[in-house]
Design an enzyme around this catalytic site. Structure first.
Site, PDB file in Angstrom:
ATOM      1  N   THR A   1      -4.695   5.957 -21.298  1.00  0.00           N
ATOM      2  CA  THR A   1      -4.471   4.639 -20.723  1.00  0.00           C
ATOM      3  C   THR A   1      -3.053   4.241 -21.099  1.00  0.00           C
ATOM      4  O   THR A   1      -2.402   4.893 -21.916  1.00  0.00           O
ATOM      5  CB  THR A   1      -5.460   3.596 -21.278  1.00  0.00           C
ATOM      6  OG1 THR A   1      -5.417   3.654 -22.702  1.00  0.00           O
ATOM      7  CG2 THR A   1      -6.874   3.848 -20.802  1.00  0.00           C
TER       8      THR A   1
ATOM      9  N   ASP B   1      -7.589  13.468 -24.500  1.00  0.00           N
ATOM     10  CA  ASP B   1      -7.557  12.043 -24.142  1.00  0.00           C
ATOM     11  C   ASP B   1      -6.920  11.276 -25.296  1.00  0.00           C
ATOM     12  O   ASP B   1      -7.530  11.093 -26.356  1.00  0.00           O
ATOM     13  CB  ASP B   1      -8.994  11.565 -23.884  1.00  0.00           C
ATOM     14  CG  ASP B   1      -9.063  10.073 -23.578  1.00  0.00           C
ATOM     15  OD1 ASP B   1      -8.030   9.386 -23.693  1.00  0.00           O
ATOM     16  OD2 ASP B   1     -10.158   9.598 -23.231  1.00  0.00           O
TER      17      ASP B   1
ATOM     18  N   TYR C   1       0.850  -1.198   0.000  1.00  0.00           N
ATOM     19  CA  TYR C   1       0.000   0.000   0.000  1.00  0.00           C
ATOM     20  C   TYR C   1       0.884   1.245   0.000  1.00  0.00           C
ATOM     21  O   TYR C   1       1.895   1.278   0.697  1.00  0.00           O
ATOM     22  CB  TYR C   1      -0.892   0.027   1.247  1.00  0.00           C
ATOM     23  CG  TYR C   1      -2.310  -0.389   0.955  1.00  0.00           C
ATOM     24  CD1 TYR C   1      -3.056   0.312   0.009  1.00  0.00           C
ATOM     25  CD2 TYR C   1      -2.905  -1.460   1.597  1.00  0.00           C
ATOM     26  CE1 TYR C   1      -4.361  -0.064  -0.279  1.00  0.00           C
ATOM     27  CE2 TYR C   1      -4.202  -1.842   1.315  1.00  0.00           C
ATOM     28  CZ  TYR C   1      -4.931  -1.133   0.369  1.00  0.00           C
ATOM     29  OH  TYR C   1      -6.203  -1.503   0.082  1.00  0.00           O
TER      30      TYR C   1
ATOM     31  N   LYS D   1      -2.795   0.440 -24.591  1.00  0.00           N
ATOM     32  CA  LYS D   1      -3.230   0.294 -25.995  1.00  0.00           C
ATOM     33  C   LYS D   1      -1.988   0.364 -26.880  1.00  0.00           C
ATOM     34  O   LYS D   1      -1.146  -0.524 -26.789  1.00  0.00           O
ATOM     35  CB  LYS D   1      -4.293   1.355 -26.299  1.00  0.00           C
ATOM     36  CG  LYS D   1      -5.545   1.189 -25.419  1.00  0.00           C
ATOM     37  CD  LYS D   1      -6.630   2.177 -25.772  1.00  0.00           C
ATOM     38  CE  LYS D   1      -7.912   1.889 -25.012  1.00  0.00           C
ATOM     39  NZ  LYS D   1      -8.156   2.753 -23.872  1.00  0.00           N
TER      40      LYS D   1
ATOM     41  N   GLU E   1      -0.548   4.888  -0.179  1.00  0.00           N
ATOM     42  CA  GLU E   1      -1.351   6.114  -0.294  1.00  0.00           C
ATOM     43  C   GLU E   1      -0.467   7.355  -0.199  1.00  0.00           C
ATOM     44  O   GLU E   1       0.411   7.427   0.663  1.00  0.00           O
ATOM     45  CB  GLU E   1      -2.393   6.203   0.820  1.00  0.00           C
ATOM     46  CG  GLU E   1      -3.655   5.452   0.532  1.00  0.00           C
ATOM     47  CD  GLU E   1      -3.676   4.105   1.211  1.00  0.00           C
ATOM     48  OE1 GLU E   1      -2.576   3.553   1.453  1.00  0.00           O
ATOM     49  OE2 GLU E   1      -4.782   3.611   1.492  1.00  0.00           O
TER      50      GLU E   1
ATOM     51  N   ARG F   1      -2.483  -2.586 -17.974  1.00  0.00           N
ATOM     52  CA  ARG F   1      -3.741  -1.822 -17.951  1.00  0.00           C
ATOM     53  C   ARG F   1      -3.670  -0.777 -16.847  1.00  0.00           C
ATOM     54  O   ARG F   1      -3.549  -1.118 -15.680  1.00  0.00           O
ATOM     55  CB  ARG F   1      -4.918  -2.748 -17.665  1.00  0.00           C
ATOM     56  CG  ARG F   1      -5.108  -3.828 -18.664  1.00  0.00           C
ATOM     57  CD  ARG F   1      -6.438  -4.502 -18.457  1.00  0.00           C
ATOM     58  NE  ARG F   1      -7.476  -3.695 -19.036  1.00  0.00           N
ATOM     59  CZ  ARG F   1      -7.849  -3.793 -20.310  1.00  0.00           C
ATOM     60  NH1 ARG F   1      -7.259  -4.654 -21.117  1.00  0.00           N
ATOM     61  NH2 ARG F   1      -8.811  -3.035 -20.781  1.00  0.00           N
TER      62      ARG F   1
HETATM   63  N1  DSN Z   1     -12.796   0.275 -24.298  1.00  0.00           N
HETATM   64  C1  DSN Z   1     -11.824   1.137 -24.931  1.00  0.00           C
HETATM   65  C2  DSN Z   1     -11.770   0.928 -26.404  1.00  0.00           C
HETATM   66  O1  DSN Z   1     -11.859  -0.216 -26.813  1.00  0.00           O
HETATM   67  O2  DSN Z   1     -11.595   1.868 -27.153  1.00  0.00           O
HETATM   68  C3  DSN Z   1     -12.042   2.561 -24.600  1.00  0.00           C
HETATM   69  O3  DSN Z   1     -11.937   2.694 -23.231  1.00  0.00           O
END
Ligand code: DSN
Length: 424
Positions: A227, A201, A55, A230, A57, A236
């Site tokens: 994120t 984003d 942890y 990707k 925090e 993730r």
């Molecule tokens: N679920 C994602 C996507 O596939 O684009 C977006 O958060």
């Protein structure tokens, strides 16, 4: 000594077997969901490390619990690497996901009830860009802008007019199903004109930005959200970048505003992924993603498919299936039977409902990680066409699946392990 997986096989054979099946599924299919990828063995090792036991925090050197000698060093490294690869003033690597990162960005800049303005989900935006079912529209006053349905592209005049009319506190740029390069500079200018903050984003294209094949929003946005799993090819998780003037508020919005203890195993793996991204090999990877998408798009056009916006500049292709007279969901299911994994998706101004939309969304990050090039990207387009022609023929779908499996066997999922020159 037994490996972690051997231990799992011993203690929980049921889960071990399911993980084995998922691994086989991922290697025996062409994965075209544009938000998915394969992480390196190094990222996987960090994700599954002892950092899951801790942890932490707070932020480095200002924590609420003791025992942070190592976690502070790891989070400092992750933040410094993020700042370096994105050329940003400040990084926060704690958001559990892209959704939390977006909410952190909004709450770092605005108050509940303020107006936010993002792209409509069914035109390619994200749930958290203010979709009516999302907490973002329940927390803020959400006014959404649209794409130009004729071109399938951002219409900057319409966005400017909307912004002038509704005077938002925040304008959001970015999308989850947009195949063209986004002009973040233009979004930044509109935000300035109307006195709004600009949140960008880049979840889908973060790897392309780092790899230098997409314009970066960092100079033009107050806060950039992404994120990490990707095109960036990490675990993730979520990540926020911002100008120094917003650092304190953004950090406070994430912790203690939205989250408790950060997931230190994820932050550790994010640090690894960022080191991998800071290499010439990663730049080549990003370039190849785009080359593969272009080659696939060209072949699809040749085969008579209609593509939203007429093609692609990035990792993603959105097929408008109306001329093929096949609903998106039906095609996605038939493709899955032939070992090609995609997702059905709305197209701009879709006459069909979101659960059974008129489009199919595909992308090239995963096949590019497997080493596929333009030739294979075109071959994949041909497989898609064959599935369309045999959408109700189970035997043919099975046969196409065997051909796909053969292609996959020539491009095994690599245990790619990029060691940066300066760390050898
Ligand atoms: N679920 C994602 C996507 O596939 O684009 C977006 O958060």
């Amino acid at each position: 000594m037994t490996t972690a997986l051997e231990a799992l096989e011993h203690y929980d054979p049921e889960i071990y077997e399911l993980i084995r099946q998922e691994k086989a599924r991922q290697s025996g299919a062409i994965r075209l969901i544009p938000s998915e990828n394969y992480v390196s063995r190094a990222v996987m090792a960090a994700t599954g490390s002892v950092l899951t036991n801790k942890y932490a925090e707070g932020y480095p050197h200002k924590r609420y619990y003791e025992g942070q000698e190592v976690t502070d060093l790891i989070e400092d490294l992750a933040r410094e690497r993020a700042k370096k690869v994105f050329k940003a003033d400040h990084a926060n690597v704690q958001p559990y996901s892209g959704s939390v990162a977006n909410l952190g960005a909004y709450l770092g800049l605005a108050q509940p009830g303020d107006t936010i303005c993002g792209l409509l989900l069914t035109d390619g935006g994200h749930l958290t860009h203010g979709w009516k079912m999302s907490f973002t529209s329940k927390t803020f006053n959400s006014i959404q802008y649209r794409l130009d349905p004729k071109t399938g592209r951002f219409d900057m005049d319409h966005i400017r007019e909307t912004a002038k009319e509704v005077k938002p506190k925040i304008i959001i740029s970015g999308a989850t199903a947009y195949p063209r390069e986004i002009d973040f500079k233009a979004f930044g200018e509109i935000a300035k004109e109307v006195g709004a903050y600009h949140v960008s984003d880049i979840a889908h294209i973060a790897g392309l930005v780092v790899g230098g094949v997409h314009q970066s929003p960092v100079p033009f946005a107050d806060v950039v959200s992404t994120t990490t799993h990707k095109t960036l090819r990490g675990p993730r998780g979520g990540l926020l970048l911002c100008k120094e003037e917003h650092a304190k508020n953004v950090d406070r919005a994430v912790f203690p505003g939205l989250q408790g203890g950060p997931h230190m195993h994820t932050i550790t793996a994010i640090a690894v992924a960022l080191a991998e991204a800071d290499t010439p090999e990663f730049g080549n990877y990003a370039q190849q993603i785009v080359k593969n998408a272009r080659a696939m798009a060209e072949k699809l056009l040749e085969l008579g498919f209609e593509l939203v916006s007429g093609g692609t500049d990035n990792h993603l292709i959105l097929i408008d299936l109306r001329n093929k007279d096949i609903p998106g969901r039906k095609l996605a299911k038939a493709l899955n039977k032939a070992r090609i994994v995609s997702n059905c998706n709305t197209i701009p101004d879709d006459p069909a409902p979101p659960f059974n939309p008129s489009g199919l969304r595909i992308g090239t990050p995963s096949i590019t990680t497997r080493g596929m090039k333009e030739e294979q990207a075109k071959q994949v387009a041909e497989f898609i066409n064959k599935v369309v022609e045999n959408v109700d023929n189970e035997d043919m779908l099975e046969k196409i699946g065997q051909e796909v499996l053969m292609l996959c066997s020539h491009f095994p999922v690599p245990d790619h392990f990029i060691v940066p020159e300066n760390q050898k």
